[in-house]
Design an enzyme around this catalytic site. Structure first.
Site, short mmCIF file in Angstrom:
data_model
loop_
_atom_site.label_atom_id
_atom_site.label_comp_id
_atom_site.label_asym_id
_atom_site.label_seq_id
_atom_site.Cartn_x
_atom_site.Cartn_y
_atom_site.Cartn_z
N HIS A 36 -9.47 -3.81 10.05
CA HIS A 36 -9.28 -3.50 8.63
C HIS A 36 -9.83 -4.49 7.92
CE1 HIS A 36 -7.84 0.58 7.96
NE2 HIS A 36 -6.50 0.29 8.55
N HIS B 295 -6.39 -1.93 15.33
CA HIS B 295 -6.65 -1.20 14.00
C HIS B 295 -6.49 -2.23 12.78
CE1 HIS B 295 -6.46 2.45 11.59
NE2 HIS B 295 -5.61 1.69 10.81
N GLU B 296 -5.13 -2.97 12.92
CA GLU B 296 -4.93 -3.54 11.72
C GLU B 296 -5.91 -4.88 11.42
OE1 GLU B 296 -3.31 -2.13 9.66
OE2 GLU B 296 -2.16 -0.96 11.13
N GLU C 90 0.65 -1.23 0.27
CA GLU C 90 -0.08 -0.16 0.08
C GLU C 90 1.07 1.22 0.02
OE1 GLU C 90 -2.77 0.32 3.26
OE2 GLU C 90 -3.71 2.17 2.30
N MET D 87 0.58 -2.73 8.70
CA MET D 87 -0.12 -3.09 7.35
C MET D 87 -1.02 -4.09 7.30
SD MET D 87 -0.62 -1.79 4.37
CE MET D 87 -2.02 -2.67 3.67
N GLU D 88 -2.27 -4.11 7.13
CA GLU D 88 -3.48 -4.81 7.20
C GLU D 88 -3.53 -5.84 6.10
OE1 GLU D 88 -3.81 -1.51 6.37
OE2 GLU D 88 -5.31 -1.13 5.00
N1 B3K Z 1 -2.97 1.05 5.50
C1 B3K Z 1 -1.58 1.16 6.29
C2 B3K Z 1 -0.90 2.38 5.89
C3 B3K Z 1 -0.14 2.31 4.41
C4 B3K Z 1 0.74 3.47 4.32
C5 B3K Z 1 1.32 3.52 3.04
N2 B3K Z 1 2.16 4.57 2.75
C6 B3K Z 1 -1.54 1.13 7.74
C7 B3K Z 1 -2.85 1.45 8.44
O1 B3K Z 1 -3.26 2.60 8.42
O2 B3K Z 1 -3.44 0.46 9.05
ZN ZN Z 2 -5.33 2.00 8.72
#
Ligand code: B3K
Ligand code: ZN
Length: 885
Positions: free
Chosen positions: A307, A303-304, A127, A269-270
């Site tokens: 997601h 949080h992850e 991501e 990261m999820e």
């Molecule tokens: N979704 C990821 C963030 C990714 C950042 C990329 N530059 C972590 C999070 O917000 O859960």
């Molecule tokens: Zn997130």
């Protein structure tokens, strides 16, 4: 300087993809000097994109193409075109299979995006647009595909081979190599792809979901960290239970894995079924991680995990919709943390963070709406606005619809859009449809940038017993948006009588009062609400729980604020009254400093803090929050032009005066709490966090006295504490003190003891970066030579350089501009190594408009120097050029 202007991407130009990828079959051959990636893509023309067969343009960056075949027919050079960031070819049928092989170089990938190596392991970060650095693909979130992934590697160095989904098969290859195949049954965009190969150990557990399915839970870490996973595992199980109860969301694969890596650009990261975490967001045990670190691990694991539904099962159509998953998921994790710990403390922490940092972003050159209209580099839009303000926007929807209505809305959203890539409008529509509500005007929160101001005035009519509140809202211009329309601002409020009791609230046109806390939806530029049957002139408690992310303005006197601190039934507003009192007092002292007068602390603040300390029934965590004066960064944010030196002097003087006036009380509370800490084994729970928080803030005040018994207590706490929370505070307090021998001893023994633990060494760097005594820059430059420091590790950069520039304001902003020059030098080096980290690091320079003309000129000079320094990444280019515009 860059000759080509990087391309600006606009939300208004969004078009559905020309082609879809139904299946993605990947094979990775990992070697020390290169990696081969074979991709088989089962593709077809998108029926929603119109007729004909347009050229197929795949994204790809830094890829060396070895072979390409369309429906098994090998393509030659004339059959496709390769550009710097794409590969284009002409399909000859509506359905086809494309096979490609590319070579990539994870071993030299310092940007930590795509496939890279962290220490001895391979890992990925895709991501937002990292997958295009792995293979040619339609790297956009609205292209969702079913993935199978085979990883092959040398067995001894990489015994563990992981990817998304469920394990399918594995085997030996001979030559000391082995392989494993993973299959993810859920359609997903490429940004959720993950791969890990390494010599990892794992902690294993299991979870039975609400429908009775067993899920294996695994946390993979490097062997030396196997003893630091239990807290993350407990947090994961709590998160899984909570999401079932609070949102009805159940986990969907047979296995859920977390992998900790040391080199990571953000927190975590999820990726579907295979979350990859910065080790700082997983590893926690009493001896090595503070209470704050424990709480951060719990929040990020949650949080992850959350997601999996808000982000993965329902994903974003395009990156302008990022807050659809991030704002919502931050809101969810904050609800979770509030439930696991103290809701008021959590709210205070979140609001302080938002007001200090997001409000500053909203007032600066990078200000953008929660759903931005355009970007050059999407990595620059993982911002406080998209995350934290986005969460506040979701919170306001809940405040307006009520908890039950909100839950109906989220149920409908998940049900309606499961398996889809959708927009913020779809989210709001589900909320509207489930509640028969109209949120049309409310949606301006998604499209208008800037922090609204809400000025409130009151009028009491003693004869009629009516009390009116008039609200005037406005919002300052932001880049590209000079005029703003009225927001819908939910204002939660109550009225207190002279005894501090809540008055029953009856609005005009109502037959009877309805409760003592009401939510008013302020939706006009100017609007008056009148309450009936108000027996006496009341004192309003406004914006309870911080019900909207606005700057509220009501002319409270200091005595009224002290009254609210004592009597408000809303815990958040009791704290808020204390903050406002402190702000008023500190701003007065800033003025005294600027006029060259002797500083005088309003003794009412001392009295207010004294009564907090005296009352042993109060939540100790809230007392600690009350005692923490507004930070220099917050005082900077609320200043028109910030006087760094005056702010520092005023705050220091206030702390010193409070310390002297309340010494006995601090000493008593400190000794009592330290004694409990000595007798009690470490527990990562709210009550224990609270005790240590009060103990530690008391110690930091006490050390300002310089009394020998306090210094001895501080050294005792440093040496004898069984946990990092107490040890690190003692260290920080010594570092900021004038006791050089004690300080040097403590720093040396800490480094010696923890030299093999990089996360603890990060703390050691941070504590020194935050030392506000003169000579800060020279200390940082010296620490950059320390063997444990490297610019290649983002945690180290943040711990030392980031902490210095963001938290050590007097040293960073020293008048000769050397702090700015230093930061610009680091940004220029990092621009080549790791553009995402470089662009984040330069944020303090973008705030140049906040400072005096001489500092403004110095900061701008450094921004211009960065711009002229050579070929800039799009990340750094966007931030620097917008800051100078
Ligand atoms: N979704 C990821 C963030 C990714 C950042 C990329 N530059 C972590 C999070 O917000 O859960
Ligand atoms: Zn997130």
């Amino acid at each position: 300087m860059r000759t080509e202007q990087p391309k600006v991407i606009h939300l208004k130009d969004y078009q559905v993809p020309d082609y879809l990828i139904d299946e993605t079959h990947l094979t990775f051959e990992l070697y020390e000097d290169r990696t081969l990636v074979h991709a088989q893509l089962v593709m077809r023309r998108n029926p929603d994109a119109g007729a004909g067969l347009p050229p197929l343009q795949l994204d790809g960056q830094d890829l060396e193409l070895i072979s390409l075949a369309l429906n098994d027919r090998q393509l030659g050079l004339g059959d496709y075109q390769i550009a710097e960031e794409s590969l284009t070819l002409q399909p000859d049928a509506a359905s086809f299979t494309l096979d490609s092989t590319v070579v990539i170089h994870p071993e030299s990938n310092t940007a930590l995006e795509g496939l890279y190596k962290s220490g001895g392991m391979f890992c990925t970060q895709c991501e937002a647009e990292g997958f295009r650095k792995i293979t040619y693909y339609l790297d956009r979130p609205d292209v969702m595909s079913k993935f199978t992934t085979t990883v092959s590697a040398e067995k001894h160095a990489y015994p563990i081979l992981l990817s998304n989904g469920n394990p399918l098969a594995s085997g030996e290859e001979g030559d000391g190599r082995h392989w494993a195949t993973w299959e993810d049954p859920f359609m997903k965009p490429a940004y959720l792809f993950a791969l890990v190969a390494g010599d990892l150990w794992c902690v294993e557990d299991s979870f039975t979901t609400m429908s009775g399915r067993d899920v294996a839970l695994r946390i993979y870490v490097e062997p030396e960290n196997i003893d630091k996973c239990q807290h993350a595992m407990d947090s994961l199980k709590k998160s899984m239970t909570w999401d079932e109860e609070a949102y009805g969301r159940e986990y969907d694969l047979d296995i859920f894995m977390i992998v900790a890596v040391n080199d990571f650009n953000m927190g975590a990261m999820e990726n579907k079924g295979l979350n990859i975490f910065n080790s700082s967001a997983v590893l926690a045990r009493a001896e090595t991680a503070t209470d704050a670190a424990h709480q951060r691990v719990e929040a990020i694991v949650a949080h992850e995990y959350f997601h999996n539904w808000s982000g993965n099962r329902v994903t974003c159509r395009d990156w302008f919709q990022l807050s659809l998953k991030e704002g919502f998921t931050v809101f969810r994790d904050s609800q979770f943390s509030a439930d696991m710990n103290s809701p008021t403390v959590k709210r205070v922490e979140d609001v302080s963070y938002l007001r200090t940092h997001q409000f500053a972003e909203d007032a600066g050159p990078m200000a953008h709406s929660v759903r931005p209209e355009s970007f050059i580099e999407i990595s620059n839009f993982y911002t406080l606005t998209v995350y934290e303000k986005g969460a506040e926007v979701v919170r306001m929807i809940q405040t307006l619809l009520g908890e039950e209505g909100f839950r109906k809305g989220s149920d409908l959203y998940f049900e309606r859009h499961d398996g889809q890539a959708v927009t913020v409008d779809d989210f709001v529509k589900a909320m509207e449809d489930a509640n028969g509500a109209d949120l049309t005007q409310f949606k301006r929160w998604y499209s208008q940038a800037g922090t609204p101001r809400l000025a409130v005035s009151e009028q009491y009519d003693a004869a009629a017993k009516t009390y009116s509140l008039t609200f005037r809202q406005s919002c300052p211009p932001t880049p590209g948006q000079s005029e703003k329309l009225a927001f819908v601002i939910p204002v939660s409020l109550g009225l207190l009588d002279g005894q501090g009791n809540e008055i029953a609230l009856r609005l005009q046109d109502e037959d009877a009062p309805v409760g003592t806390t009401r939510v008013l939806a302020v939706d006009q530029p100017e609007q008056t609400f009148t309450f009936l049957d108000v027996p006496e002139q009341p004192l309003p408690s406004l914006l309870r729980g911080f019900s909207a992310p606005v700057k509220l303005d009501f002319p409270y006197s200091r005595d009224q604020l002290m009254f609210l601190m004592q009597h408000d039934s809303d815990g958040f507003n009791r704290w808020e009254a204390g903050q406002q009192l402190s702000v008023q007092v500190l701003q007065e002292m800033v003025g005294q400093h600027q006029r060259g007068e002797a500083l005088q602390l309003d003794q009412r603040l001392v009295a207010a803090l004294r009564s907090q300390l005296e009352d042993e029934c109060l939540d100790q965590a809230m007392v600690a929050e009350m005692l923490s004066l507004p930070s220099e960064a917050y005082l900077t944010e609320i200043s028109e032009i910030a006087d760094v030196d005056a702010i520092h002097a005023a705050r220091d003087f206030a702390r010193q005066s409070i310390a002297t006036a309340l010494f006995e009380l601090f000493w008593k509370r400190y000794q009592a709490n330290r004694e409990v800490s000595r007798q009690t084994p470490y527990v990562a729970e709210a009550g224990h966090f609270a005790r240590r928080a009060l103990q530690n803030i008391a110690l930091s005040y006490l050390m300002l006295s310089g009394k020998p018994e306090v210094v001895a207590a501080c050294v005792e706490q440093f040496e004898e504490a069984d946990n990092m929370t107490e040890r690190l505070t003692a260290l920080a307090v010594l570092v900021n003190s004038g006791f050089e021998a004690e300080r040097d001893n403590a720093l040396a023994s800490f480094a010696e003891h923890f030299k093999d633990n990089p996360l603890v060494m990060d703390q050691w760097f941070s504590v020194q970066a935050g030392n506000t005594q003169p000579g800060g820059l020279e200390r940082i430059q010296h620490l950059m030579q320390h063997p444990a420091f490297t610019l290649k590790n983002p945690n180290k950069v943040r711990a030392l350089i980031g902490a210095f520039a963001n938290q050590n304001l007097v040293n960073f902003h020293r008048a000769d501009g050397a702090g700015y020059r230093f930061l610009a030098d680091q940004v220029i080096v990092l621009n080549k190594l790791n553009p995402q980290i470089a662009s984040r690091l330069l944020a303090p320079l973008t705030r140049w408009r906040k400072y005096d003309t001489s500092r403004q000129a110095l900061m701008k000079t450094e921004l211009e120097r960065i711009l002229a320094s050579g070929e800039l990444s799009s990340d750094v280019y966007e931030v620097v050029s917008k800051s100078l515009a």
